[in-house]
Scaffold this motif. Sequence first.
Motif, PDB file in Angstrom:
ATOM      1  N   PHE A 152      -2.728   8.357 -11.230  1.00 10.72           N
ATOM      2  CA  PHE A 152      -3.988   8.199 -10.502  1.00 10.72           C
ATOM      3  C   PHE A 152      -4.577   9.575 -10.183  1.00 10.72           C
ATOM      4  CE2 PHE A 152      -6.680   7.782  -6.833  1.00 10.72           C
ATOM      5  CZ  PHE A 152      -7.341   6.566  -7.000  1.00 10.72           C
ATOM      6  N   SER A 153      -3.730  10.495  -9.735  1.00  8.52           N
ATOM      7  CA  SER A 153      -4.185  11.852  -9.399  1.00  8.52           C
ATOM      8  C   SER A 153      -4.778  12.549 -10.616  1.00  8.52           C
ATOM      9  CB  SER A 153      -3.019  12.675  -8.838  1.00  8.52           C
ATOM     10  OG  SER A 153      -2.507  12.103  -7.667  1.00  8.52           O
ATOM     11  N   ARG A 154      -4.123  12.389 -11.758  1.00  3.80           N
ATOM     12  CA  ARG A 154      -4.643  13.016 -12.979  1.00  3.80           C
ATOM     13  C   ARG A 154      -6.024  12.474 -13.322  1.00  3.80           C
ATOM     14  NH1 ARG A 154       0.285  12.851 -17.378  1.00  3.80           N
ATOM     15  NH2 ARG A 154       1.996  13.250 -15.927  1.00  3.80           N
ATOM     16  N   GLY A 155      -6.147  11.150 -13.271  1.00  3.71           N
ATOM     17  CA  GLY A 155      -7.444  10.563 -13.575  1.00  3.71           C
ATOM     18  C   GLY A 155      -8.523  11.042 -12.623  1.00  3.71           C
ATOM     19  N   PHE A 156      -8.200  11.107 -11.339  1.00  5.91           N
ATOM     20  CA  PHE A 156      -9.152  11.603 -10.339  1.00  5.91           C
ATOM     21  C   PHE A 156      -9.542  13.051 -10.640  1.00  5.91           C
ATOM     22  CE2 PHE A 156     -10.721  13.146  -6.339  1.00  5.91           C
ATOM     23  CZ  PHE A 156     -11.327  12.054  -5.736  1.00  5.91           C
ATOM     24  N   SER A 157      -8.556  13.882 -10.962  1.00  9.94           N
ATOM     25  CA  SER A 157      -8.818  15.310 -11.218  1.00  9.94           C
ATOM     26  C   SER A 157      -9.707  15.516 -12.433  1.00  9.94           C
ATOM     27  CB  SER A 157      -7.504  16.069 -11.389  1.00  9.94           C
ATOM     28  OG  SER A 157      -6.866  15.720 -12.604  1.00  9.94           O
ATOM     29  N   HIS A 158      -9.682  14.566 -13.396  1.00 14.30           N
ATOM     30  CA  HIS A 158     -10.513  14.707 -14.591  1.00 14.30           C
ATOM     31  C   HIS A 158     -12.001  14.751 -14.255  1.00 14.30           C
ATOM     32  CE1 HIS A 158      -7.137  12.739 -17.215  1.00 14.30           C
ATOM     33  NE2 HIS A 158      -6.894  13.999 -16.934  1.00 14.30           N
ATOM     34  N   ILE A 159     -12.389  14.141 -13.150  1.00 12.36           N
ATOM     35  CA  ILE A 159     -13.809  14.055 -12.801  1.00 12.36           C
ATOM     36  C   ILE A 159     -14.264  15.247 -11.964  1.00 12.36           C
ATOM     37  CG2 ILE A 159     -15.582  12.558 -11.795  1.00 12.36           C
ATOM     38  CD1 ILE A 159     -14.126  11.451 -14.280  1.00 12.36           C
TER      39      ILE A 159
END
Length: 885
Positions: free
Chosen positions: A735-742
Motif C-alpha cells: 500500500f505504501s509503495r502504491g501511495f508513494s508512486h503518486i
Amino acid sequence: MSLFPSPAVDQFPNGYDHRLSSKRKFDDYALAIGDEQDDETPLVPVRMRKDDPRHHVHHPVTTVDPSSKAPVFSFPASHVDSRPSSSASCSSTRLQFFIRMFSQGNTMVVTANPEDTVKSLHERIYVMTGVPVMEQRLIYRGKQLQLEQSLADCDIQNDASLQLVGRMRSTDHPQTWQVMDDMVSLICRLCRGEMVHSPSKSIKDCLNKFFTITPKDNNEAVHAHLQIFMASSAHAALVMLYMSPVTGNKQCADSSIRHFLTSCRSALSKELHSYCIPIVLEFCSLLRNVVNEDSLYTSCRSTLGMLLESFSGSLALMLPKVEGLITMKDIFPFISELAGHLTAELDSSLDSTTSGGPLSSDVRDFTAFLNPLRSIFEHLCSRVPVSADWKKKDYYHPREMEFLHAIFNDLLYKMEKCLIRVEESFAATGSGEDEFFHLGWSQYLSILKELNGISKLYQGAEEQFWMVLRNRRSSLCALIIRFTRQNDDHQWLLEHKDVTDFESRRHLAMMMFPEVKEDYEELHEMLIDRSHLLAESFEYIARVDPESLHAGLFMEFKNEEATGPGVLREWFFLVCQDIFNPENALFVPCTNDRRRFFPNPASRVDPLHLEYFSFAGRVIALALMHKVQVGIVFDRVFFLQLAGMDISLEDIQEADPCLYSSCKKILEMDAEFVDSDALGLTFVREVEELGSRRVVELCPDGKNIAVNSSNRQEYVNLLIHDRFITSISEQVDYFSRGFSHILSNSRLQKFFFKSLELVDLDWMLYGSESPICVEDWKAHTEYNGYRESDPQITWFWEIVKEMSAEQRKELLFFWTSVKYLPVEGFRGLASRLCIYKSTEPCENLPSSHTCFYRICFPPYPSMGEMRKRLNFITQEHVGCSFGTW
C-alpha cells in the motif's frame, strides 16, 4: 511580548560589521600593467601561497592612493642588477630604465642606446636568465614590444618601467598563459584610453578561449588553469577596467565580468564549480572595497553563493589552517552584510504605510552563504549543540560562533515583531483573503527556515525559536497557506506540529502531490463498465507507469454521456467503497467504528492481493490529490505504520477492543496471581484464518516460555507486534509503495503521514462528520432563471429540511457527485452551487450537471409534485450517475 532583547549592531564581534568588516586591501592584488615608478607610493608585497603560479611569473602590484579611488601602480622593492649593458659605456644620450624580472621577484636597472633593438634586450635577458628569446615578451604602457623595433621607436623614456612576461621552461599550460596575458594587455590599453575595436567582444573572446582550452575531465588540470587566471591578475584587471574613468570601460568590464560569472557555471560541470570559488571571491572582495554596493557586486556575490551552495565536496574546502583554501573568515563578511540587509528590510515591512519587505535575492544569498557555514559548525561540534559556556571551550571559531548567535538573536527578534504585525493586520481586516497579504511578507518563511537551522547549533536556541512560533501560531499558519509553493522545502515546518493547525498541515501535505493539470490531453483516460468497476479500475490504475497518473485523470462510464470532474468524483467514491468492502477481503473494519479500516491479515486468499494493495495505495493518493472525500478513514494502527511509527497498546483500542481489554487486564493483574500460572499463558498466539486455527510462536521456543509478572510487558508487546505489524507487514508495504508512486517525491511517503495527525487524514479522506446544514447549503447556492423569492425555491428548501440526513447526502451526491462535504462544509467546495430553471415538461425529473454543481428542474406547479420528484432521485439506487456532464 518579546522573549529576548534585540542586540545592537555594535554588540556584534569586532571586525564583522557588514559595512566595514574583513575587507581585503585592493593593494593585495596584482595586475600586469606597466607604468612609471612613483617614488611617493608606498611599496607593498604581493600576497602569495607557496604553490601559487605567481612564483614563476611576477606582476606589478596594484595599490590604492588614499586620496583617490584611482589605482596607482608600483613595484615591490628588489635588489637592482647593476651590470653594465652591452654598449661600451653610458653617455648622456643613453637611456636608463627598469625591467621587472619574473625570476625571484627582481627588478633590473638597464641602460641602453635609443637605437638598440628590442631583440637585443631579449638577448641580454636570455644571458642572465636562460629563458629563450622566443619565450619572452616585454610590455610597455600596455603594449608588447616587437623584436625588430628600436627603443626609440617604442618611445622608451628615461626611468621608464617595463614588464617582462615570460615563462620558465617548467611552466605548464603556455597557451592559457598566452590568452590571459593577451586579455590583460588589452585591458591595459583600454585603461590608458587607447581605442580598441570591439573591446567587449575581444575580452569575451579571450574568456571563451580560456574556458575552451580548460580541461573538463581532469580536476587537477582545471585547478591549474584557474590558478593561471588568478596569477595573471585577470580578475584585478577586469575590476580596474570597471573603475576606469574612460568612457565605455565600465560597461565593457561589467559585461565581461558577468560573462565570466555565467561561463563558470555553464562551461564547467557542477562538480568543477568549486574551483571557480576563489576567483569569484576575489571579484567580490575587490568590488566591495572600491565601490558602493551595485548590481555587478550583487551579481558576483550571488554567483559566489550559488557556487558555495552547489559545492558537494569535502568540508575541508571550508576549514581554516589549510593552506591555499577558502576559509570560514572569507564567508563571514557576506553573511554579516546580508544579515544587515535583512534586518533593514524586516524593519521596512513593519511600516504599515509601505509594502516593503525582505528581497528574495537577499534571502537566497543569505541561505547560500549560511548553508556551508552551518555545515562546518555541525562538523566541528560533532553535531552536538554548543552549550551555554561555549565561549570558554576550545572551539575552532569562537568569534564566528558568537557572531552567528548574535545574528540569530537579532533576526529572530525582528521576525517576532513581523509576525505580531501580521497578526494585527489579520485581526484588523477580519479576512484571510489574498488582499489581506502583501508581497513584503513573502520571504518570512524562508528566513524562519534558516533561523531554525541555526537554532540547532546552540543549546536553548531551538526551544527559543519554537516558542516564538508557538506564540505566533495564527500568523504563521496564515503565511503557510498563502506563501508556500509546490517546490518549497516544507519539512522543517512539520517538525513541531503544535505550531500549525489543520488547514496549514493539510496545505503542506498537499504540496507533496503533483499539481492536477487542466489540459485534457495530458490526463490519463479511463472508460469503465460499472458492472466491472473494481477489476477494470485495477487495470487502468495498477498496470500503468505512475508518471502517467501525475497529471490527473479523465473518467467516463461506458454507455453514459456524462464526463468531467463530477464523474471522476463519483468514480472515486464508488471504487473506494469496493476496495474497502470487507467482502473483497482486502481490508477489515474496526469493531467499534465501522468507518475505520486496516489491512486484512487473511487477504492472501486472493493471489493478486499485494498488487491490489498497491492499487489501493494509488487510488487513495489520487483521491487526496484530487481533493475528493471518499467516506473512508484508516484505523490508528494502519496510520501509524504508514508513518513508520511504533504501535503501543493504547493504539489498538479501536482495531481490536477485545485484545486491548485482555492485555490491559494482564498488565494490571496482581503479580502473585500472574506468577502462579493461573492464566496458563505462553509466548504464543492463536490465529484463525479461513475457518482453521493455527498457533504462532511470538519468540523462539515461545510455546515453552510461561508468561509471568516480569515478562508480561514483553509478552504484550510481542503480541501486539505480531497481530498488527508482522501479520500485515507485506500489505502495508505494498500500500505504501502504491501511495508513494503518486507523490512528487516517492521518498516522502512516510513523512506525508508523519506530518499529519490521524484526525487530519480523517478530515481529508472522509470530510465533515457533521450533518449537512441546510442553512449553510442555502447560503452557498445561487439561482439562474429563478429568484430566491419564487415559490419553487421556497418549496425546494422546505422539502430539503424535511429530508433525513441520508436523503440529503443522496441529493447532494446527485447534484454534485459529492457525498461527504469537506470539513469546512460548503465553503470548502470548488465553487458555489446553482439551481437552474429548466424548460422541460413538469412531468420530468430534475437533472444535474455535477461538474458545475448545478441542478435543473422545471417550475413544478405544487410542493407535492416537487417532493415526489425529489424523493425519487434521493433513492440510493437511482441517484448514481443521474447527471449528464
